[in-house]
Motif scaffolding. Sequence first.
Motif, PDB file in Angstrom:
ATOM      1  N   GLY A  25      16.263   5.831  -9.265  1.00  0.00           N
ATOM      2  CA  GLY A  25      17.623   5.404  -9.587  1.00  0.00           C
ATOM      3  C   GLY A  25      18.100   4.169  -8.855  1.00  0.00           C
ATOM      4  O   GLY A  25      19.230   3.725  -9.046  1.00  0.00           O
ATOM      5  N   ALA A  26      17.260   3.586  -8.016  1.00  0.00           N
ATOM      6  CA  ALA A  26      17.634   2.379  -7.278  1.00  0.00           C
ATOM      7  C   ALA A  26      17.133   1.142  -8.010  1.00  0.00           C
ATOM      8  O   ALA A  26      16.265   1.216  -8.874  1.00  0.00           O
ATOM      9  N   VAL A  27      17.668   0.010  -7.645  1.00  0.00           N
ATOM     10  CA  VAL A  27      17.214  -1.264  -8.181  1.00  0.00           C
ATOM     11  C   VAL A  27      16.239  -1.871  -7.170  1.00  0.00           C
ATOM     12  O   VAL A  27      16.603  -2.066  -6.011  1.00  0.00           O
ATOM     13  N   PRO A  28      14.983  -2.129  -7.584  1.00  0.00           N
ATOM     14  CA  PRO A  28      14.041  -2.760  -6.657  1.00  0.00           C
ATOM     15  C   PRO A  28      14.274  -4.271  -6.606  1.00  0.00           C
ATOM     16  O   PRO A  28      14.618  -4.893  -7.608  1.00  0.00           O
ATOM     17  N   GLY A  29      14.090  -4.824  -5.420  1.00  0.00           N
ATOM     18  CA  GLY A  29      14.223  -6.267  -5.248  1.00  0.00           C
ATOM     19  C   GLY A  29      13.112  -6.772  -4.349  1.00  0.00           C
ATOM     20  O   GLY A  29      12.464  -6.002  -3.639  1.00  0.00           O
ATOM     21  N   VAL A  88       5.224   0.142  -6.469  1.00  0.00           N
ATOM     22  CA  VAL A  88       6.358   0.450  -5.595  1.00  0.00           C
ATOM     23  C   VAL A  88       7.663   0.272  -6.372  1.00  0.00           C
ATOM     24  O   VAL A  88       8.553   1.126  -6.309  1.00  0.00           O
ATOM     25  N   ALA A  89       7.780  -0.823  -7.118  1.00  0.00           N
ATOM     26  CA  ALA A  89       9.004  -1.083  -7.883  1.00  0.00           C
ATOM     27  C   ALA A  89       9.262   0.015  -8.915  1.00  0.00           C
ATOM     28  O   ALA A  89      10.401   0.443  -9.109  1.00  0.00           O
ATOM     29  N   ARG A  90       8.212   0.464  -9.584  1.00  0.00           N
ATOM     30  CA  ARG A  90       8.371   1.547 -10.571  1.00  0.00           C
ATOM     31  C   ARG A  90       8.892   2.815  -9.909  1.00  0.00           C
ATOM     32  O   ARG A  90       9.782   3.490 -10.436  1.00  0.00           O
ATOM     33  N   PHE A  91       8.349   3.137  -8.737  1.00  0.00           N
ATOM     34  CA  PHE A  91       8.796   4.345  -8.049  1.00  0.00           C
ATOM     35  C   PHE A  91      10.245   4.208  -7.606  1.00  0.00           C
ATOM     36  O   PHE A  91      11.052   5.128  -7.787  1.00  0.00           O
ATOM     37  N   VAL A  92      10.588   3.068  -7.022  1.00  0.00           N
ATOM     38  CA  VAL A  92      11.960   2.826  -6.569  1.00  0.00           C
ATOM     39  C   VAL A  92      12.923   2.956  -7.754  1.00  0.00           C
ATOM     40  O   VAL A  92      13.942   3.647  -7.670  1.00  0.00           O
ATOM     41  N   GLY A 141       0.827  -1.202   0.000  1.00  0.00           N
ATOM     42  CA  GLY A 141       0.000   0.000   0.000  1.00  0.00           C
ATOM     43  C   GLY A 141       0.859   1.250   0.000  1.00  0.00           C
ATOM     44  O   GLY A 141       2.064   1.209  -0.244  1.00  0.00           O
ATOM     45  N   ASP A 142       0.218   2.364   0.311  1.00  0.00           N
ATOM     46  CA  ASP A 142       0.930   3.637   0.352  1.00  0.00           C
ATOM     47  C   ASP A 142       2.088   3.590   1.342  1.00  0.00           C
ATOM     48  O   ASP A 142       3.120   4.201   1.125  1.00  0.00           O
ATOM     49  N   TRP A 143       1.896   2.866   2.435  1.00  0.00           N
ATOM     50  CA  TRP A 143       2.966   2.756   3.423  1.00  0.00           C
ATOM     51  C   TRP A 143       4.226   2.189   2.776  1.00  0.00           C
ATOM     52  O   TRP A 143       5.329   2.702   2.990  1.00  0.00           O
ATOM     53  N   HIS A 144       4.088   1.144   1.972  1.00  0.00           N
ATOM     54  CA  HIS A 144       5.241   0.540   1.303  1.00  0.00           C
ATOM     55  C   HIS A 144       5.860   1.510   0.304  1.00  0.00           C
ATOM     56  O   HIS A 144       7.080   1.591   0.176  1.00  0.00           O
ATOM     57  N   LEU A 145       5.010   2.226  -0.420  1.00  0.00           N
ATOM     58  CA  LEU A 145       5.505   3.208  -1.385  1.00  0.00           C
ATOM     59  C   LEU A 145       6.374   4.253  -0.683  1.00  0.00           C
ATOM     60  O   LEU A 145       7.477   4.568  -1.140  1.00  0.00           O
ATOM     61  N   VAL A 146       5.898   4.770   0.428  1.00  0.00           N
ATOM     62  CA  VAL A 146       6.641   5.799   1.153  1.00  0.00           C
ATOM     63  C   VAL A 146       7.889   5.211   1.812  1.00  0.00           C
ATOM     64  O   VAL A 146       8.985   5.769   1.710  1.00  0.00           O
ATOM     65  N   HIS A 147       7.750   4.082   2.477  1.00  0.00           N
ATOM     66  CA  HIS A 147       8.873   3.463   3.192  1.00  0.00           C
ATOM     67  C   HIS A 147       9.993   3.066   2.232  1.00  0.00           C
ATOM     68  O   HIS A 147      11.140   3.487   2.399  1.00  0.00           O
ATOM     69  N   LEU A 148       9.657   2.271   1.229  1.00  0.00           N
ATOM     70  CA  LEU A 148      10.679   1.797   0.294  1.00  0.00           C
ATOM     71  C   LEU A 148      11.126   2.906  -0.651  1.00  0.00           C
ATOM     72  O   LEU A 148      12.318   3.023  -0.974  1.00  0.00           O
ATOM     73  N   GLY A 149      10.174   3.717  -1.093  1.00  0.00           N
ATOM     74  CA  GLY A 149      10.514   4.832  -1.966  1.00  0.00           C
ATOM     75  C   GLY A 149      11.429   5.825  -1.289  1.00  0.00           C
ATOM     76  O   GLY A 149      12.328   6.390  -1.920  1.00  0.00           O
ATOM     77  N   GLY A 150      11.228   6.037  -0.008  1.00  0.00           N
ATOM     78  CA  GLY A 150      12.084   6.943   0.743  1.00  0.00           C
ATOM     79  C   GLY A 150      13.519   6.458   0.810  1.00  0.00           C
ATOM     80  O   GLY A 150      14.461   7.255   0.768  1.00  0.00           O
TER      81      GLY A 150
END
Length: 152
Positions: free
Chosen positions: A93-97, A85-89, A35-44
């Motif tokens: 410039g980071a690699v999502p995993g 979330v992966a697209r945002f990460v 959810g949004d929490w993951h977007l903010v946490h991982l995106g941050g």
Amino acid sequence: MVSLFDPLPLRGLTLPNRIAASPMCQYSAEDGRAGDWHLVHLGGMAQGGAGLVMTEAAAVTADGRISPQDLGIWSDDQVEPLARVARFVAGQGAVPGIQLAHAGRKAGTMAPWLGGGVIPLDQGGWRGAGPSPIPFDTLAGSTISAPRLCTS
């Protein structure tokens, strides 16, 4: 001399630097969906400069979750929220995993702030599957105190 900020080639993938945000169980998903929490946490973490950003353990089956709040990847409706979330990460410039996981015999436990113990079957818990028939809440023949969900 190699620097922390030098790219890191790994087979066919190159991380932009050697900083990795490791998987952390966050117990913040609803029905396994990010959810949004993951977007903010991982995106941050990606915005902060990590070269690799890993999701928390994502259960491959519903009964393979540690807790009811675990991230999952067992259903088609969980794919797009994770992809968002992966697209945002990646856009930062980071690699999502992703860490694929199955909780084994630890499946069906409460989130740590709810006590972390086994959720009784009659209170919505489920039985995990593992390499041993010994339940998670027992160790060497001794019962580990497992908190119960409040029923009143």
